[in-house]
Design an enzyme around this catalytic site. Sequence first.
Site, PDB file in Angstrom:
ATOM      1  N   THR A  17       0.816  -1.209   0.000  1.00 55.54           N
ATOM      2  CA  THR A  17       0.000   0.000   0.000  1.00 55.54           C
ATOM      3  C   THR A  17       0.854   1.265   0.000  1.00 55.54           C
ATOM      4  O   THR A  17       0.350   2.345  -0.233  1.00 55.54           O
ATOM      5  CB  THR A  17      -0.923   0.018   1.231  1.00 55.54           C
ATOM      6  OG1 THR A  17      -0.143  -0.345   2.368  1.00 55.54           O
ATOM      7  CG2 THR A  17      -2.057  -0.965   1.075  1.00 55.54           C
ATOM      8  N   ARG A  21       8.275  -1.843  -1.713  1.00 50.34           N
ATOM      9  CA  ARG A  21       9.164  -1.925  -0.559  1.00 50.34           C
ATOM     10  C   ARG A  21       9.748  -3.322  -0.503  1.00 50.34           C
ATOM     11  O   ARG A  21       9.007  -4.286  -0.374  1.00 50.34           O
ATOM     12  CB  ARG A  21       8.340  -1.653   0.696  1.00 50.34           C
ATOM     13  CG  ARG A  21       9.074  -0.916   1.753  1.00 50.34           C
ATOM     14  CD  ARG A  21       8.161  -0.611   2.908  1.00 50.34           C
ATOM     15  NE  ARG A  21       7.544   0.696   2.802  1.00 50.34           N
ATOM     16  CZ  ARG A  21       6.819   1.236   3.779  1.00 50.34           C
ATOM     17  NH1 ARG A  21       6.630   0.576   4.904  1.00 50.34           N
ATOM     18  NH2 ARG A  21       6.292   2.428   3.650  1.00 50.34           N
ATOM     19  N   SER A 112      10.083   4.057   4.659  1.00 55.53           N
ATOM     20  CA  SER A 112       9.477   4.656   5.834  1.00 55.53           C
ATOM     21  C   SER A 112      10.182   4.266   7.138  1.00 55.53           C
ATOM     22  O   SER A 112      11.355   4.538   7.297  1.00 55.53           O
ATOM     23  CB  SER A 112       7.986   4.292   5.879  1.00 55.53           C
ATOM     24  OG  SER A 112       7.356   5.004   6.888  1.00 55.53           O
ATOM     25  N   HIS A 113       9.461   3.583   8.016  1.00 56.54           N
ATOM     26  CA  HIS A 113       9.980   3.258   9.344  1.00 56.54           C
ATOM     27  C   HIS A 113      10.706   1.923   9.362  1.00 56.54           C
ATOM     28  O   HIS A 113      11.114   1.472  10.432  1.00 56.54           O
ATOM     29  CB  HIS A 113       8.819   3.233  10.329  1.00 56.54           C
ATOM     30  CG  HIS A 113       7.684   2.408   9.789  1.00 56.54           C
ATOM     31  ND1 HIS A 113       6.836   2.876   8.799  1.00 56.54           N
ATOM     32  CD2 HIS A 113       7.303   1.143  10.038  1.00 56.54           C
ATOM     33  CE1 HIS A 113       5.963   1.935   8.489  1.00 56.54           C
ATOM     34  NE2 HIS A 113       6.217   0.870   9.222  1.00 56.54           N
ATOM     35  N   LYS A 125       8.391   5.132  -3.798  1.00 53.65           N
ATOM     36  CA  LYS A 125       6.979   5.533  -3.803  1.00 53.65           C
ATOM     37  C   LYS A 125       6.798   6.561  -4.907  1.00 53.65           C
ATOM     38  O   LYS A 125       7.672   7.392  -5.135  1.00 53.65           O
ATOM     39  CB  LYS A 125       6.597   6.274  -2.509  1.00 53.65           C
ATOM     40  CG  LYS A 125       6.858   5.570  -1.228  1.00 53.65           C
ATOM     41  CD  LYS A 125       6.276   6.382  -0.052  1.00 53.65           C
ATOM     42  CE  LYS A 125       7.163   7.538   0.358  1.00 53.65           C
ATOM     43  NZ  LYS A 125       6.688   8.267   1.538  1.00 53.65           N
ATOM     44  N   ASP A 276       9.917   9.350  12.120  1.00 59.09           N
ATOM     45  CA  ASP A 276      10.398   8.079  11.561  1.00 59.09           C
ATOM     46  C   ASP A 276      11.410   8.268  10.430  1.00 59.09           C
ATOM     47  O   ASP A 276      11.873   9.379  10.168  1.00 59.09           O
ATOM     48  CB  ASP A 276       9.222   7.218  11.110  1.00 59.09           C
ATOM     49  CG  ASP A 276       8.584   7.727   9.833  1.00 59.09           C
ATOM     50  OD1 ASP A 276       8.652   8.943   9.582  1.00 59.09           O
ATOM     51  OD2 ASP A 276       8.019   6.911   9.068  1.00 59.09           O
ATOM     52  N   ASP A 278      11.406   8.466   7.191  1.00 61.55           N
ATOM     53  CA  ASP A 278      11.188   9.476   6.150  1.00 61.55           C
ATOM     54  C   ASP A 278      10.458  10.712   6.661  1.00 61.55           C
ATOM     55  O   ASP A 278      10.039  11.557   5.862  1.00 61.55           O
ATOM     56  CB  ASP A 278      10.445   8.861   4.959  1.00 61.55           C
ATOM     57  CG  ASP A 278       9.069   8.334   5.340  1.00 61.55           C
ATOM     58  OD1 ASP A 278       8.895   7.930   6.506  1.00 61.55           O
ATOM     59  OD2 ASP A 278       8.169   8.325   4.482  1.00 61.55           O
ATOM     60  N   ASP A 280       7.540  11.307   8.200  1.00 60.88           N
ATOM     61  CA  ASP A 280       6.097  11.595   8.168  1.00 60.88           C
ATOM     62  C   ASP A 280       5.364  11.163   9.431  1.00 60.88           C
ATOM     63  O   ASP A 280       4.315  11.709   9.750  1.00 60.88           O
ATOM     64  CB  ASP A 280       5.437  11.037   6.889  1.00 60.88           C
ATOM     65  CG  ASP A 280       5.645   9.555   6.703  1.00 60.88           C
ATOM     66  OD1 ASP A 280       6.356   8.935   7.527  1.00 60.88           O
ATOM     67  OD2 ASP A 280       5.097   9.000   5.725  1.00 60.88           O
ATOM     68  N   ARG A 281       5.909  10.201  10.174  1.00 60.37           N
ATOM     69  CA  ARG A 281       5.253   9.798  11.423  1.00 60.37           C
ATOM     70  C   ARG A 281       5.780  10.627  12.587  1.00 60.37           C
ATOM     71  O   ARG A 281       6.921  11.082  12.557  1.00 60.37           O
ATOM     72  CB  ARG A 281       5.563   8.343  11.752  1.00 60.37           C
ATOM     73  CG  ARG A 281       4.941   7.378  10.806  1.00 60.37           C
ATOM     74  CD  ARG A 281       5.154   5.954  11.287  1.00 60.37           C
ATOM     75  NE  ARG A 281       4.404   5.066  10.398  1.00 60.37           N
ATOM     76  CZ  ARG A 281       4.170   3.791  10.644  1.00 60.37           C
ATOM     77  NH1 ARG A 281       4.651   3.225  11.735  1.00 60.37           N
ATOM     78  NH2 ARG A 281       3.476   3.071   9.792  1.00 60.37           N
ATOM     79  N   GLU A 362      -4.030   9.091  11.543  1.00 59.06           N
ATOM     80  CA  GLU A 362      -4.121   7.655  11.725  1.00 59.06           C
ATOM     81  C   GLU A 362      -3.562   7.288  13.090  1.00 59.06           C
ATOM     82  O   GLU A 362      -2.699   7.987  13.624  1.00 59.06           O
ATOM     83  CB  GLU A 362      -3.297   6.932  10.664  1.00 59.06           C
ATOM     84  CG  GLU A 362      -3.761   7.165   9.249  1.00 59.06           C
ATOM     85  CD  GLU A 362      -3.095   6.175   8.306  1.00 59.06           C
ATOM     86  OE1 GLU A 362      -3.673   5.101   8.109  1.00 59.06           O
ATOM     87  OE2 GLU A 362      -2.000   6.462   7.805  1.00 59.06           O
ATOM     88  N   SER A 364      -1.513   5.112  13.670  1.00 59.10           N
ATOM     89  CA  SER A 364      -0.135   4.651  13.518  1.00 59.10           C
ATOM     90  C   SER A 364       0.850   5.820  13.523  1.00 59.10           C
ATOM     91  O   SER A 364       1.786   5.840  12.744  1.00 59.10           O
ATOM     92  CB  SER A 364      -0.024   3.863  12.222  1.00 59.10           C
ATOM     93  OG  SER A 364      -0.549   4.634  11.146  1.00 59.10           O
ATOM     94  N   LYS A 375       1.218  12.642   5.603  1.00 60.64           N
ATOM     95  CA  LYS A 375       1.289  12.930   7.020  1.00 60.64           C
ATOM     96  C   LYS A 375       2.621  13.623   7.269  1.00 60.64           C
ATOM     97  O   LYS A 375       3.550  13.499   6.471  1.00 60.64           O
ATOM     98  CB  LYS A 375       1.131  11.680   7.870  1.00 60.64           C
ATOM     99  CG  LYS A 375       2.071  10.546   7.533  1.00 60.64           C
ATOM    100  CD  LYS A 375       1.661   9.304   8.319  1.00 60.64           C
ATOM    101  CE  LYS A 375       2.482   8.098   7.922  1.00 60.64           C
ATOM    102  NZ  LYS A 375       1.732   7.167   7.057  1.00 60.64           N
ATOM    103  N   ARG A 495      -2.816  -7.101  12.774  1.00 63.33           N
ATOM    104  CA  ARG A 495      -2.993  -6.025  13.757  1.00 63.33           C
ATOM    105  C   ARG A 495      -4.378  -6.158  14.395  1.00 63.33           C
ATOM    106  O   ARG A 495      -5.371  -6.360  13.686  1.00 63.33           O
ATOM    107  CB  ARG A 495      -2.874  -4.667  13.089  1.00 63.33           C
ATOM    108  CG  ARG A 495      -1.567  -4.449  12.333  1.00 63.33           C
ATOM    109  CD  ARG A 495      -1.301  -2.948  12.164  1.00 63.33           C
ATOM    110  NE  ARG A 495      -0.308  -2.673  11.148  1.00 63.33           N
ATOM    111  CZ  ARG A 495       1.019  -2.810  11.303  1.00 63.33           C
ATOM    112  NH1 ARG A 495       1.504  -3.252  12.441  1.00 63.33           N
ATOM    113  NH2 ARG A 495       1.851  -2.519  10.318  1.00 63.33           N
TER     114      ARG A 495
HETATM  115  C1  G1P Z   1       0.975   1.064   8.398  1.00 63.05           C
HETATM  116  C2  G1P Z   1      -0.005   1.823   9.244  1.00 63.05           C
HETATM  117  C3  G1P Z   1      -0.845   2.733   8.382  1.00 63.05           C
HETATM  118  C4  G1P Z   1       0.060   3.656   7.581  1.00 63.05           C
HETATM  119  C5  G1P Z   1       1.097   2.846   6.825  1.00 63.05           C
HETATM  120  C6  G1P Z   1       2.119   3.733   6.141  1.00 63.05           C
HETATM  121  O1  G1P Z   1       0.295   0.295   7.447  1.00 63.05           O
HETATM  122  O2  G1P Z   1      -0.830   0.940   9.976  1.00 63.05           O
HETATM  123  O3  G1P Z   1      -1.719   3.467   9.195  1.00 63.05           O
HETATM  124  O4  G1P Z   1      -0.682   4.417   6.682  1.00 63.05           O
HETATM  125  O5  G1P Z   1       1.790   1.986   7.717  1.00 63.05           O
HETATM  126  O6  G1P Z   1       2.832   4.500   7.068  1.00 63.05           O
HETATM  127  P1  G1P Z   1      -0.011  -1.264   7.647  1.00 63.05           P
HETATM  128  O7  G1P Z   1       1.315  -1.947   7.863  1.00 63.05           O
HETATM  129  O8  G1P Z   1      -0.876  -1.374   8.873  1.00 63.05           O
HETATM  130  O9  G1P Z   1      -0.719  -1.657   6.389  1.00 63.05           O
HETATM  131 ZN    ZN Z   2       7.118   7.109   7.227  1.00 60.70          ZN
END
Ligand code: G1P
Ligand code: ZN
Length: 542
Positions: A17, A21, A112-113, A125, A276, A278, A280-281, A362, A364, A375, A495
């Site tokens: 999503t 990655r 990302s993280h 991305k 995080d 990149d 955004d978190r 979110e 997260s 974000k 989750r």
């Molecule tokens: C996770 C988070 C979701 C966030 C995404 C990208 O996705 O739960 O809220 O948008 O990372 O940072 P998930 O691994 O749950 O699909």
């Molecule tokens: Zn990120």
Amino acid sequence: MIREVAARPFGDQRPGTSGLRKKVRVFQQPHYLETFVQAIFNAEPALAGATLVLGGDGRYYNRPAIQTILRLAAANGVARVLLGQGGILSTPAASCLIRKHGAAGGIVLSASHNPGGPQADFGVKYNVANGGPAPESVTEAIFAAACRLDTYRTLDAPDIDLERTGEQRVGEMAVQVVDPVADYAALLEQLFDFDRIGELLRGRFRMRFDAMHAVNGPYAVEILERRLGAPDGTVVRGDSREDFGGAHPDPNLVHARVLVDELAQADGPDFGAATDGDGDRNMSLGRRFFVTPSDSLAVLAANAQRLPGYRDGLAGVARSMPTSAALDRVAEALDLPCYETPTGWKYFGSLLDAGRITLCGEESFGTGSNHVREKDGLWAVLAWLNLLAVTDQSVAELVRAHWARFGRTFYTRHDYEGIDADLAGELFDALRGRLPTLVGHRAGRLEIEQAEEFAYTDPVNGARSERQGIVLRLAGGGRIVYRLSGTGTEGATVRVYVEDHEPDPTRHGADPQTALADLLGLAVALPDLHRHTGRSGPTLVT
Ligand code: G1P
Ligand code: ZN
């Protein structure tokens, strides 16, 4: 000279999503990155003759990937690339640049993280012209192109100097190497009261910002220490590293443990924050006080008019489905439209573009607004600082006052990581099959009133998204949600999100795990979670 090179078509799994990655070694396979990037150019013909924004979070493989992408961009007729100096752009800064400079899109290199380094993860991305993550229609077109690609186009050209700002050329294409922080910092200066925040940070107030050796180091040093005058040393782990110092750049209670422990001291800082890989978190903390991301969003929404950029009020708000309903209570009280979207920032994009919402977030650790289409970790941190500065309250006081007014939503998320993908699939199939029979199910004082799989129709463009998580609603306002992660790179992650609303916030102790014990018990027992995951408990509790 432009060359057509045999591609490496993706027979592979589809991207998740949040873009493509994978492990670094996957990206290092000959023609792999090139095939995916060519697929982007094939799926987005508007990039030819236009401006492309390019940068990444600085993780291992960022630099060679940038050079490769520049050669492909030139061969595919991109007119101009805006490139962050050193190949660096945080995700929100990339979104800001795309919007500010009217780019047709942007490529952001990040996982990302997820950890970085030769043995760890890399990612690509694609963001569209509104500055936000590509919608499903575009990501599907890219994936389809990557599956059937015969050749990619590249240019024989030397590497450019990533450090030298100003204009360089790759073939006919102009590459403008820009300061990755400047435009982004200028945008934040318009939204927040830098004078008041500066007074706060230069006074007795103490703050700690943990950049986690990730992309936000230079952003935080520039904004917090240089522009706002916070004392040197406010930003820790501020030097960006290709492997994030070997750590997991995810700002949560486990991976930002050092910060959490520091804030747990009676004489610890007044405010702590981490972002995080990149940028955004965000996780924002008070002294001895953890703010759940769902509460953070609700508090910011309730107080938005105290922030200069939001003085005229909010058009509406939105949260991802698993995020707690704390936001809904604010929206109800302030008479604001409130939307519930599937997980993932891209679903906020159409609502933001249509002017239906101003703030969104979110559970997260993602919070943001209409200023960009991602974000934004530092945005959230500055929003909190601005509130603290103008209210003269502590984080704990602000949140407690919020609970007193709106009630408290106890919330927790339990993750079962690295689960066998087949087992996880069976778990969801089994739950799905049982949904109709679960209504009316009782366990002690708990009763399930509604059991359904969440699906969403975008109210702006009508796009439909199915199978976005299984939701059990309980009598009295409690809720259990099961979702499969779409971002992991190893096995499946299940989750489980549990929440319950408590109108009288003084009635329970402070600990959500205790307050939610019955619901958590039901959440595990009902689908026989431990048998289905092969685990006796979660790997991560937030
Ligand atoms: C996770 C988070 C979701 C966030 C995404 C990208 O996705 O739960 O809220 O948008 O990372 O940072 P998930 O691994 O749950 O699909
Ligand atoms: Zn990120």
